[in-house]
Design an enzyme around this catalytic site. Structure first.
Site, PDB file in Angstrom:
ATOM      1  N   HIS A 179       8.218 -14.442  -2.150  1.00 55.63           N
ATOM      2  CA  HIS A 179       7.276 -15.331  -1.949  1.00 55.63           C
ATOM      3  C   HIS A 179       5.792 -14.889  -1.386  1.00 55.63           C
ATOM      4  O   HIS A 179       5.325 -14.113  -0.862  1.00 55.63           O
ATOM      5  CB  HIS A 179       7.722 -16.792  -1.076  1.00 55.63           C
ATOM      6  CG  HIS A 179       7.308 -16.669   0.532  1.00 55.63           C
ATOM      7  ND1 HIS A 179       6.371 -16.892   1.075  1.00 55.63           N
ATOM      8  CD2 HIS A 179       8.544 -15.913   1.161  1.00 55.63           C
ATOM      9  CE1 HIS A 179       6.846 -16.986   2.533  1.00 55.63           C
ATOM     10  NE2 HIS A 179       8.396 -16.221   2.121  1.00 55.63           N
ATOM     11  N   SER A 226       7.051 -22.451   2.387  1.00 55.95           N
ATOM     12  CA  SER A 226       8.265 -22.522   2.389  1.00 55.95           C
ATOM     13  C   SER A 226       9.132 -21.566   0.475  1.00 55.95           C
ATOM     14  O   SER A 226       8.810 -22.728   0.233  1.00 55.95           O
ATOM     15  CB  SER A 226       9.265 -23.245   3.612  1.00 55.95           C
ATOM     16  OG  SER A 226       9.613 -23.677   3.059  1.00 55.95           O
ATOM     17  N   LYS A 227       9.864 -20.737   1.109  1.00 51.41           N
ATOM     18  CA  LYS A 227      10.711 -21.377  -0.244  1.00 51.41           C
ATOM     19  C   LYS A 227      11.581 -22.463  -0.938  1.00 51.41           C
ATOM     20  O   LYS A 227      11.254 -22.493  -1.516  1.00 51.41           O
ATOM     21  CB  LYS A 227      11.709 -19.687  -0.274  1.00 51.41           C
ATOM     22  CG  LYS A 227      10.711 -18.586  -0.774  1.00 51.41           C
ATOM     23  CD  LYS A 227      12.171 -17.760  -0.367  1.00 51.41           C
ATOM     24  CE  LYS A 227      12.170 -16.209   0.698  1.00 51.41           C
ATOM     25  NZ  LYS A 227      12.491 -15.857   1.038  1.00 51.41           N
ATOM     26  N   ARG A 228      12.126 -23.134   0.076  1.00 47.67           N
ATOM     27  CA  ARG A 228      12.877 -24.170   0.126  1.00 47.67           C
ATOM     28  C   ARG A 228      12.228 -25.155  -0.374  1.00 47.67           C
ATOM     29  O   ARG A 228      12.656 -25.793  -0.849  1.00 47.67           O
ATOM     30  CB  ARG A 228      13.483 -24.198   1.951  1.00 47.67           C
ATOM     31  CG  ARG A 228      14.858 -24.400   1.129  1.00 47.67           C
ATOM     32  CD  ARG A 228      15.442 -24.301   2.911  1.00 47.67           C
ATOM     33  NE  ARG A 228      15.768 -23.105   3.209  1.00 47.67           N
ATOM     34  CZ  ARG A 228      16.606 -23.005   4.747  1.00 47.67           C
ATOM     35  NH1 ARG A 228      17.099 -23.955   4.978  1.00 47.67           N
ATOM     36  NH2 ARG A 228      16.423 -21.963   4.903  1.00 47.67           N
ATOM     37  N   GLY A 270       9.893 -24.114  -4.349  1.00 43.47           N
ATOM     38  CA  GLY A 270      10.083 -23.566  -4.513  1.00 43.47           C
ATOM     39  C   GLY A 270       9.537 -23.074  -5.948  1.00 43.47           C
ATOM     40  O   GLY A 270       8.518 -21.640  -4.635  1.00 43.47           O
TER      41      GLY A 270
END
Ligand code: GLU
Length: 492
Positions: free
Chosen positions: A17, A246-248, A251
């Site tokens: 990311h 964040s990735k969570r 996305g």
């Protein structure tokens, strides 16, 4: 100074990311600047969450960005024996001890502390077990974790962070933390230090979220008798609502891959990411690789968190406008020969590539790109906004159609007539097109803009673009004439 050695140690639990990529770029720049080495280490000790796809995605993302490493990738899991050996060394030297407290016992103590509104910290029950007591418990087959024995003295452990300055933490506030689980697996905090010592890392440049680990990690360095690296923690990247990227929660918009797939030039993304949290001290924003290596220093890293200003709801400006502007800058200024192969990929993806663009139509193709790139922000725009230059099946922008065509029914007769005049010309040059169009408008008592704007909509599908007179010359005369004659179909 001895050789500078830095590392990028991603945990392969998802894609690369933009925050991770930024950390990698800072490390890479720092290594380059000091003629040092960048070590790539995959921290895959969390076997359940680490995946092969993630490892591949991280390597691909770094490679795409042009971030090269000098050593590795090493895999943390391959050094498990060293991590265990380090834990045993800590035990042997009295810097760690076995703790037999059960989960139930610890939970009960934690709950009691919470009920009394006290901060819970492990109380050191097993810290003073004698060797015989330990043996006896082991003989009973009781499971033990290994805890680090934090010095119980007054005072603070501190270090000078290259970005945040002096950082201190009272020994009293640090509990005897676990370094090896009861199943024998060493914890990340220990593995990370053991690996950094083995890899002879001189500078740990990582996200600010690592700062909570640093005092405990320094204790481990000291206990193992190793020289401390310099620590430099980077500010976090937040979204417009000040939530950590964040990735969570965000996305794919924060995945490096997303930018590759949405028409970013790798260096443009790298250039943008560097500016998220670093400043050269003046107002420069565009840097070549060499310029950036020259300009980069840890001193320029800002302490305040940076904002990644992306908009989920705007399809045109789908990401941070600054990222798009930097990308547009490179798209519009790089030599067209460098852009052409990248545009080829976009046209291929869209199914509108023609091999003649690298053969007999090459000059035409390069000229087309030069004309149209002036308004584009991404490589994808060549195949979408620019589709009409390469294919007949393009959609006309709704605003262009409504405003410049449908509002003026007289165009239904005017444009076919203009088409006839163009067709009669031996050659449709820009000068001839302009002369004919102006004479035509005057004869019909309309403003020249009326047929010209309508022609732009019907020929290019857009409301704005390069000079139409230039385009009349550049595009095939037959194509110009044919598209002007399509006007009638829009009025049905
Ligand atoms: N594997 C850690 C992460 O991805 C690295 C932390 C560090 O740089 O020490 O967050």
């Amino acid at each position: 100074m001895s050789e500078v050695r830095v590392r990028f140690p991603p945990s392969p639990t998802g894609y690369l990311h933009i925050g991770g990529a930024r950390t990698a770029i800072y490390n890479w720049l720092f290594a380059k600047k000091h003629n040092g080495k960048l070590v790539l280490r995959i921290e895959d000790t969390d076997a359940e969450r680490s995946t092969r796809e993630s490892i591949q995605g991280i390597l691909d993302g770094l490679t795409w960005l042009g971030i090269t490493w000098d050593e590795g990738p090493y895999f943390q899991s391959e050094f498990a024996a060293e991590h265990v050996a380090a834990a045993n060394k800590l035990l042997a030297s009295g810097h760690a001890y076995k703790c037999f407290c059960t989960k139930e016992e610890l939970d009960a103590k934690r709950e009691k502390a919470q009920a009394n509104k006290e901060d819970y910290k492990y109380d050191g029950t097993c810290r003073h077990l004698t060797p015989d007591e330990v043996k006896a418990k082991e003989a009973q087959g009781l499971a033990a974790v290994i805890r680090f024995k934090v010095p119980r003295t007054e005072g603070k452990i501190g270090f000078n962070d290259a970005v945040y300055g002096r950082v201190e933490r009272a020994y009293q506030d640090i509990e005897d933390f676990v370094v090896v689980r009861s199943n024998g697996l060493p914890l990340y905090l220990l593995c990370n230090v053991v690996d950094d010592i083995r890899d002879r890392i001189t500078h740990v440049i990582r996200g600010q979220d690592g700062l909570v680990n640093t005092p405990r990690q320094i204790l481990i360095y000291q206990a193992l008798g190793a020289t401390l690296p310099t620590f430099a923690h980077m500010p976090l990247t937040l979204d417009l609502n000040k939530a950590k990227i964040s990735k969570r929660s965000h996305g794919e918009i924060v995945a490096v891959q997303f930018y590759r797939d949405h028409g970013f030039l790798p260096w443009a993304l790298a250039n943008f990411l560097v500016l998220l949290g670093w400043s050269p001290g003046d107002d420069r924003e565009i840097f070549s690789r060499e310029e950036l290596i020259q300009a980069f220093s840890l001193n320029g890293i800002t302490r305040s968190n940076s904002i990644f200003n992306y908009r989920k709801d705007d399809p045109k400006f789908f990401t941070d406008p600054k990222a798009l502007n930097i990308n547009a800058h490179y798209l519009r200024t790089l030599p067209i020969e460098e852009i052409a192969p990248l545009v080829r990929k976009e046209l291929e993806k869209a199914g509108i590539w023609d091999d003649a663009y690298e053969g007999e139509k090459k000059a035409w193709f390069l000229r087309t790109l030069t004309l149209i790139r002036e308004r584009f922000h991404t490589l994808t725009d060549f195949a979408t906004v620019g589709r009409a230059y390469f294919a007949d099946d393009f959609a006309i922008d709704e605003q262009a159609l409504n405003k410049n065509v449908l509002k003026h029914p007289e165009l239904k007769d005017l444009l076919p007539e203009l088409a006839d005049r163009f067709e009669a010309l031996p050659q449709l040059t820009a000068a001839e097109a302009e002369r004919v169009a102006r004479e035509f408008a005057e004869a019909k008592g309309v403003k020249p803009g009326l047929p010209i704007n309508a022609a732009r909509a019907l020929i290019t599908g857009q409301i704005k673009g390069p000079s139409m007179f230039e385009l009349f010359e550049h595009l095939d005369k037959e194509l110009v004439v044919k598209r002007l004659r399509t006007v009638a179909q829009y009025f049905n």
